[in-house]
Design a protein around this motif. Sequence first.
Motif, PDB file in Angstrom:
ATOM      1  N   SER A  22       0.829  -1.203   0.000  1.00 47.27           N
ATOM      2  CA  SER A  22       0.000   0.000   0.000  1.00 47.27           C
ATOM      3  C   SER A  22       0.864   1.254   0.000  1.00 47.27           C
ATOM      4  CB  SER A  22      -0.932   0.010   1.224  1.00 47.27           C
ATOM      5  OG  SER A  22      -1.860  -1.039   1.152  1.00 47.27           O
ATOM      6  N   SER A  26       0.988   4.068  -2.909  1.00 51.39           N
ATOM      7  CA  SER A  26       0.711   5.466  -2.590  1.00 51.39           C
ATOM      8  C   SER A  26       1.847   6.379  -3.023  1.00 51.39           C
ATOM      9  CB  SER A  26       0.470   5.600  -1.079  1.00 51.39           C
ATOM     10  OG  SER A  26       0.296   6.945  -0.710  1.00 51.39           O
ATOM     11  N   ASP A  31      -1.622   2.590  -9.163  1.00 49.58           N
ATOM     12  CA  ASP A  31      -2.638   1.685  -8.628  1.00 49.58           C
ATOM     13  C   ASP A  31      -2.560   0.286  -9.225  1.00 49.58           C
ATOM     14  OD1 ASP A  31      -3.595   2.233 -11.135  1.00 49.58           O
ATOM     15  OD2 ASP A  31      -5.526   3.046 -10.490  1.00 49.58           O
ATOM     16  N   PRO A 180      -1.032   5.063   4.224  1.00 44.28           N
ATOM     17  CA  PRO A 180      -1.092   5.128   2.756  1.00 44.28           C
ATOM     18  C   PRO A 180      -2.500   5.218   2.188  1.00 44.28           C
ATOM     19  CG  PRO A 180      -0.596   2.895   3.489  1.00 44.28           C
ATOM     20  CD  PRO A 180      -0.531   3.774   4.699  1.00 44.28           C
ATOM     21  N   HIS A 188       2.281  13.161   1.485  1.00 48.50           N
ATOM     22  CA  HIS A 188       3.259  12.578   0.571  1.00 48.50           C
ATOM     23  C   HIS A 188       4.506  13.446   0.513  1.00 48.50           C
ATOM     24  CE1 HIS A 188       4.004  10.828  -3.744  1.00 48.50           C
ATOM     25  NE2 HIS A 188       5.059  10.754  -2.977  1.00 48.50           N
ATOM     26  N   SER A 405      -6.116   8.008  -2.705  1.00 48.19           N
ATOM     27  CA  SER A 405      -4.817   7.343  -2.656  1.00 48.19           C
ATOM     28  C   SER A 405      -4.775   6.224  -3.683  1.00 48.19           C
ATOM     29  CB  SER A 405      -4.573   6.757  -1.260  1.00 48.19           C
ATOM     30  OG  SER A 405      -3.458   5.884  -1.274  1.00 48.19           O
TER      31      SER A 405
END
Length: 467
Positions: A22, A26, A31, A180, A188, A405
């Motif tokens: 994850s 992130s 993705d 995340p 971030h 995210s």
Amino acid sequence: MHNSNEYPKFAVVGHPNKGKSSIVSSLALDDSVQIGDTPGTTQVKRGFPLTVDGKVVYELFDTPGFQRARRILAWLKEQEPVSADKRGDVVKAFISQHRDSEKFRDEIELLEPIVEGAGIIYVVDASKPYGPEYEVEMEILRWTGQPSMAILNLIGDEDYRDQWKRALGHYFRLVRTFNPIEATFSDHMSLLESMAQLKEEWTTSIKVAIGVLNDLHQQKVEQSVNAIVDNMKKTLSYVYAKEIKGDKATKTEEEQAKVTYREQIITFEKELETEIELIWNHRSIDKVENVLVFEDVGLFSKESASIFGLSQNELIITGASAGAVGGLGIDVALGGHTLFLASLIGGAVGGVGAMIGFDNLYEMKVLGQKFGKRELTIGPMKNLNFPYILLGRSLYHASVIAKRSHALRESVKLEDEESYTEQIIDSDTRKKLEKLHIKLRSGEEVNDEMLEEYHKVILRGFLGLLR
């Protein structure tokens, strides 16, 4: 090809099922990273470079979790004693000797990028109590000699961060909390600031990366607003035309035209959603069923009007200002003796018309053409509320996607059913928007100055929803 020294690399390591994948997803804005609740979802290391304009900014390695840490540490300590600066060579020797061993496959996969120069990001689930069994893993990582930091990921509801910080401080230069799933763009950037402190040689590269990502974020915001403005202009001025045989359209032809007209407008909205998702690099979002709950709330539904449209009072005011344009001519012709009564009547009609639904507010005409052909046209949409419903939906979708995210693999719930449009459109803003809407409904040309003002209004609204 990029030289391996041109950009920082980080191996994300730790116990199985602590959120390593994850965090990679992130931070890499990707993705496509495989994420699962079953331990061992990640079985081989895989690099995820973050690329902007064809250049790699940094690379993250998703790695398997430790499986036999105690055996590895025992092997390292059984070797000829060496000084601290040589311990990394002992780890390399372990990898070389056990490379073909199925027993240590996971550890080989996670240690390889580290001994090749990657920094260490050690991930723990701080919603679970600290246990000394983790010290074996941390000691192995310390043997590699690579710059390292720890991330506290709160997966559950409990919070044992104080325990973890006390323990992790003995092994890692930096300890940071990072979720995340809920991480914002600001989170971030803050984590990247911390990563820049791990190694002097990386500081400049990561500072550059932060600047690049800030510019990229602003660029995506602008692209999103441009896409929304283009769709508003296209949708609100859209006219559907169909050739008919008689002098007058039949009821069936009129109903079919309405259906086709609506379907095309819905298609425009779906195309906008896809464009927004691609702008924010959510390329696998179609694999998540019902990502947005309002997909079940039709564009032309009462629910959509309630959530995304203007309130009844706002509609009456908006309709009054729009309807007054027509009434004003009567007042002027009568020398103002009607005390602007016609304007008020026109405004009232406009306000009521905005609330009576979509069916009776299409512009429907039968036009004669050459050679005796006749054409039924439908559109543009005359409903005063429709532009605000469409804009509210568009801004809501774009803000959810922009904040989403890349580690998230589940649906986003529409939690607050207050009008999203109310959050961004006050009465002055509405007047500015309505100027363009009136132009589009009448089929008039829209000048660049008006479009620029419209863009600014929507940009302010979008930025407000991103906060």
